[in-house]
Motif scaffolding. Structure first.
Motif, short mmCIF file in Angstrom:
data_model
loop_
_atom_site.label_atom_id
_atom_site.label_comp_id
_atom_site.label_asym_id
_atom_site.label_seq_id
_atom_site.Cartn_x
_atom_site.Cartn_y
_atom_site.Cartn_z
N PHE A 118 1.41 22.68 17.31
CA PHE A 118 0.39 23.61 17.96
C PHE A 118 -0.78 23.17 17.58
O PHE A 118 -1.84 22.92 18.45
CB PHE A 118 0.68 24.96 17.77
CG PHE A 118 -0.14 26.06 18.45
CD1 PHE A 118 -0.35 26.17 19.65
CD2 PHE A 118 -1.25 26.49 17.71
CE1 PHE A 118 -1.05 26.84 20.34
CE2 PHE A 118 -2.06 27.40 18.44
CZ PHE A 118 -2.07 27.70 19.56
N LEU A 119 -1.08 23.07 16.20
CA LEU A 119 -2.54 22.57 15.67
C LEU A 119 -2.89 21.37 16.29
O LEU A 119 -4.18 21.06 16.67
CB LEU A 119 -2.39 22.67 14.21
CG LEU A 119 -2.13 24.29 13.55
CD1 LEU A 119 -2.34 23.89 12.01
CD2 LEU A 119 -3.38 25.11 14.01
N SER A 173 -1.95 19.83 18.80
CA SER A 173 -2.18 19.99 20.44
C SER A 173 -3.46 20.45 20.58
O SER A 173 -4.44 20.13 21.53
CB SER A 173 -0.98 20.59 20.91
OG SER A 173 0.15 20.26 21.06
N VAL A 174 -3.86 21.53 19.98
CA VAL A 174 -5.03 22.29 20.09
C VAL A 174 -6.39 21.32 19.76
O VAL A 174 -7.27 21.33 20.59
CB VAL A 174 -5.24 23.45 19.35
CG1 VAL A 174 -6.63 24.07 19.34
CG2 VAL A 174 -4.15 24.53 19.96
N ALA A 175 -6.25 20.56 18.79
CA ALA A 175 -7.13 19.24 18.23
C ALA A 175 -7.38 18.61 19.51
O ALA A 175 -8.47 18.27 19.73
CB ALA A 175 -6.67 19.08 17.14
N SER A 176 -6.36 18.01 20.13
CA SER A 176 -6.34 17.10 21.32
C SER A 176 -7.06 17.85 22.35
O SER A 176 -7.85 17.15 23.10
CB SER A 176 -4.88 16.63 21.53
OG SER A 176 -4.18 16.14 20.70
N LEU A 209 -16.35 19.31 16.81
CA LEU A 209 -15.82 18.24 16.04
C LEU A 209 -15.32 18.86 14.59
O LEU A 209 -14.21 18.45 13.93
CB LEU A 209 -17.20 17.60 15.54
CG LEU A 209 -17.51 16.39 16.35
CD1 LEU A 209 -18.95 15.72 16.06
CD2 LEU A 209 -16.32 15.29 16.54
N ILE A 210 -16.01 20.07 14.11
CA ILE A 210 -15.43 20.59 12.93
C ILE A 210 -14.06 21.30 13.04
O ILE A 210 -13.18 20.88 12.29
CB ILE A 210 -16.26 21.92 12.70
CG1 ILE A 210 -17.81 21.35 12.36
CG2 ILE A 210 -15.91 22.58 11.50
CD1 ILE A 210 -18.88 22.48 11.93
N LEU A 211 -13.78 21.93 14.09
CA LEU A 211 -12.51 22.28 14.67
C LEU A 211 -11.41 21.29 14.66
O LEU A 211 -10.29 21.47 14.14
CB LEU A 211 -12.32 23.26 15.94
CG LEU A 211 -13.10 24.56 15.94
CD1 LEU A 211 -13.21 25.24 17.25
CD2 LEU A 211 -12.80 25.41 14.63
N ILE A 212 -11.72 20.30 15.33
CA ILE A 212 -10.90 18.85 15.13
C ILE A 212 -10.41 18.54 13.66
O ILE A 212 -9.25 18.18 13.25
CB ILE A 212 -11.47 17.88 16.14
CG1 ILE A 212 -11.49 18.15 17.37
CG2 ILE A 212 -10.42 16.64 15.79
CD1 ILE A 212 -12.20 17.25 18.27
N GLY A 213 -11.23 18.55 12.88
CA GLY A 213 -11.29 17.99 11.69
C GLY A 213 -10.38 19.05 10.78
O GLY A 213 -9.29 18.69 10.49
N LEU A 214 -10.63 20.48 10.98
CA LEU A 214 -9.68 21.42 10.27
C LEU A 214 -8.38 21.41 10.85
O LEU A 214 -7.27 21.41 10.27
CB LEU A 214 -10.52 22.75 10.55
CG LEU A 214 -11.75 23.08 9.79
CD1 LEU A 214 -12.37 24.22 9.96
CD2 LEU A 214 -11.70 22.73 8.30
N LEU A 215 -8.26 21.44 12.32
CA LEU A 215 -6.97 21.62 12.85
C LEU A 215 -5.88 20.37 12.28
O LEU A 215 -4.97 20.57 12.45
CB LEU A 215 -7.06 21.81 14.39
CG LEU A 215 -7.81 23.03 14.64
CD1 LEU A 215 -8.00 22.93 16.37
CD2 LEU A 215 -6.80 24.33 14.32
N GLY A 216 -6.74 19.14 12.58
CA GLY A 216 -5.82 17.86 12.37
C GLY A 216 -5.53 17.83 10.91
O GLY A 216 -4.59 17.63 10.63
N LEU A 217 -6.10 18.45 10.01
CA LEU A 217 -5.86 18.52 8.57
C LEU A 217 -4.66 19.63 8.28
O LEU A 217 -3.73 19.41 7.68
CB LEU A 217 -7.12 18.83 7.59
CG LEU A 217 -6.77 19.00 6.13
CD1 LEU A 217 -6.51 17.79 5.57
CD2 LEU A 217 -7.96 19.78 5.50
#
Length: 383
Positions: A91-92, A94-97, A299-307
Motif C-alpha cells: 500500500f505504501l 502504491s501511494v508513493a507511486s 517529494l517528501i511524502l514519496i521519500g517517507l512512504l518509500g522508506l
C-alpha cells in the motif's frame, strides 16, 4: 514437593516431616542455578524415585527449563503479522507511486535523488547503532557496489516508467521480477531451472506484450495509453529494464546471504543512487527545485512512504517465509488498479487486465513452487 533437576526427581522424606535439601546443580558448568521445584502428587513411598519432567516448561527437563538461569521466555509470534506487513508495504509503495504521477515539474531522476537522501538519513543512525561500518566486509564490497548500482538504476527507471505510462501498466510489468530472478539465478548461481520455470517465464513475457501492445502485433491504433505511443514504448522498455535490474539485485543479495547486515545493503543503494542521480541531473541539466509547494510536499511524502514500504517489506521477510510474502505482494497490482481508477480517472483496458493476470499468475506460480521446494528441503534436513 519434588525437586526437578536434570530430568530426575526424588522424594526424600526427612525427620520431622521436612524435606531434605539437595545441593544446587552444577550441570553444564552452571554452578549458580536454582533447582526447579515442581509438585508431584501421589509420590508417597519413601525413597521412591521416578523420572519426571518439569511441569512448568511443557515437558522440558531442567537444563532447558524456563526457570533455569539465563533462560528467556520466547514470545509467541503473532500469526499473519508478516503478511500484514507485506500488504502495508504494498500500500505504501502504491501511494508513493500515485504521488509520483501527481508531480508535474520534477524529473524522475530528481525524485530518485530525494528518495536516496531520505534513505541515507534514516539508515545512518542504524549503521552507527549496529556498528556495521560504512564499507562492509572486504570480500563483499564488490557485491554491495553492484547491488547499489543495479538497485538505484531499477528505482530511477521505474520512476520514469511511472511518469510516462499508466500506473497499473508499469506496476504489472515490474511485478514479473520473480520470474527473471529464477532465470538469472539459474544462469549465475546454477540453481535449478525446470520446465515449470520456463512456462512461468513465457507467461510473464506474454503479459508484458499484452501491456506494451507493439504495433507489429496490434496495429498502429493503440488505445488506453497516456500521451503518445512513443512515450508508452519508452516507459515499457524502462519498466522491463528496471525489472531485470531488480532481479539482478535479488540474485546478488542471495549470493551475499546473511554475511552483510541489511542496513549496509540499503546504505550502498542510497549512496550510489544519489551519486548517480546527481551526475545524471547535471549532464541533462534537469536539476531544479519544484516551483509549487504541492510538489515539494509530494517529494517528501514519496521519500517517507518509500522508506516505510521498504522497512515493512524487510520486516515481513524476517518473520515470514519468502513464498507467502511473494504471493501477498500481488496486492501491489490490486492497489495500483484501484488508485489509478479512483484518483487518476484512468480505466484500464482489457489488454492491461489480461496482461496483469498473466504476470500475476506467473510470479505467483514461481513463488509457490519455490516455497514448496524450500519446505520439502527443510523436511528432508529434519529427517
Amino acid at each position: 514437593m519434588v525437586l526437578c533437576q536434570g530430568g530426575e526427581a526424588a522424594a526424600v522424606p526427612a525427620a520431622g516431616g521436612k524435606e531434605s535439601e539437595v545441593p544446587r546443580s552444577r550441570e553444564d558448568g552452571g554452578g549458580t542455578g536454582q533447582p526447579c521445584l515442581c509438585p508431584a502428587p501421589g509420590m508417597e513411598a519413601a525413597g521412591a524415585e521416578e523420572r519426571r519432567v518439569c511441569g512448568c516448561c511443557s515437558g522440558l527437563s531442567w537444563p532447558r527449563c524456563c526457570k533455569a538461569p539465563g533462560t528467556k521466555k520466547k514470545k509467541a509470534a503473532c500469526p499473519g503479522l508478516g503478511l500484514f506487513y507485506t500488504v502495508l508495504s504494498a500500500f505504501l509503495f502504491s501511494v508513493a507511486s500515485l504521488f509520483l504521477k501527481k508531480i508535474e515539474d520534477v524529473h524522475s531522476v530528481e525524485v530518485s535523488a530525494f528518495r536516496c537522501v531520505f534513505q541515507m538519513a534514516f539508515v545512518l543512525p542504524g549503521l552507527i547503532y549496529y556498528k556495521t561500518g560504512f564499507l562492509g566486509p572486504k570480500g563483499k564490497r564488490i557485491f554491495l557496489f553492484f547491488r547499489g548500482f543495479l538497485g538505484s538504476s531499477a528505482m530511477i527507471l521505474l520512476y520514469y516508467a511511472f511518469q510516462v505510462m499508466p500506473l497499473a501498466d508499469a506496476t504489472v510489468i515490474t511485478f514479473s521480477s520473480p520470474v527473471f530472478t529464477s532465470l538469472l539465478a539459474w544462469i549465475f548461481l546454477k540453481e535449478k531451472y525446470s520446465i515449470w520455470d520456463l512456462l512461468f517465464t513465457l507467461f510473464a513475457i506474454t503479459g508484458v506484450v499484452l501491456i506494451a501492445r507493439p504495433p507489429f502485433l496490434f496495429g498502429s491504433n493503440v488505445t488506453g495509453i497516456e500521451g503518445s505511443y512513443t512515450d508508452h514504448l519508452k516507459g515499457t522498455i524502462a519498466a522491463i529494464t528496471s525489472t531485470v535490474s531488480a532481479a539482478s539485485t535479488f540474485v546478488i543479495l542471495r549470493k551475499v546471504g546473511k554475511s552483510v547486515h541489511y542496513f549496509l545493503s540499503i546504505w550502498y543503494y542510497a549512496v550510489i543512487g544519489l551519486i548517480g542521480c546527481v551526475i545524471a541531473l547535471f549532464v541533462m541539466n534537469e536539476w531544479r527545485l519544484p516551483y509549487c509547494g504541492k510538489d515539494r510536499v509530494f517529494l517528501i511524502l514519496i521519500g517517507l512512504l518509500g522508506l516505510g514500504g521498504q522497512i515493512f517489506l524487510t520486516k515481513a521477510l524476517q518473520i515470514e517465509k519468502a513464498g507467502p510474502v511473494a504471493i501477498m505482494k500481488t496486492m501491489d497490482v490490486v492497489f495500483a488498479f484501484i488508485l489509478q481508477i479512483l484518483f487518476l480517472n484512468h480505466l484500464p483496458t482489457w489488454w492491461t487486465v489480461g496482461g496483469a493476470l498473466c504476470v500475476v499468475a506467473s510470479s505467483s506460480g514461481t513463488a509457490i513452487r519455490k516455497w514448496r521446494q524450500s519446505l520439502k528441503k527443510a523436511k528432508q534436513n529434519e529427517i
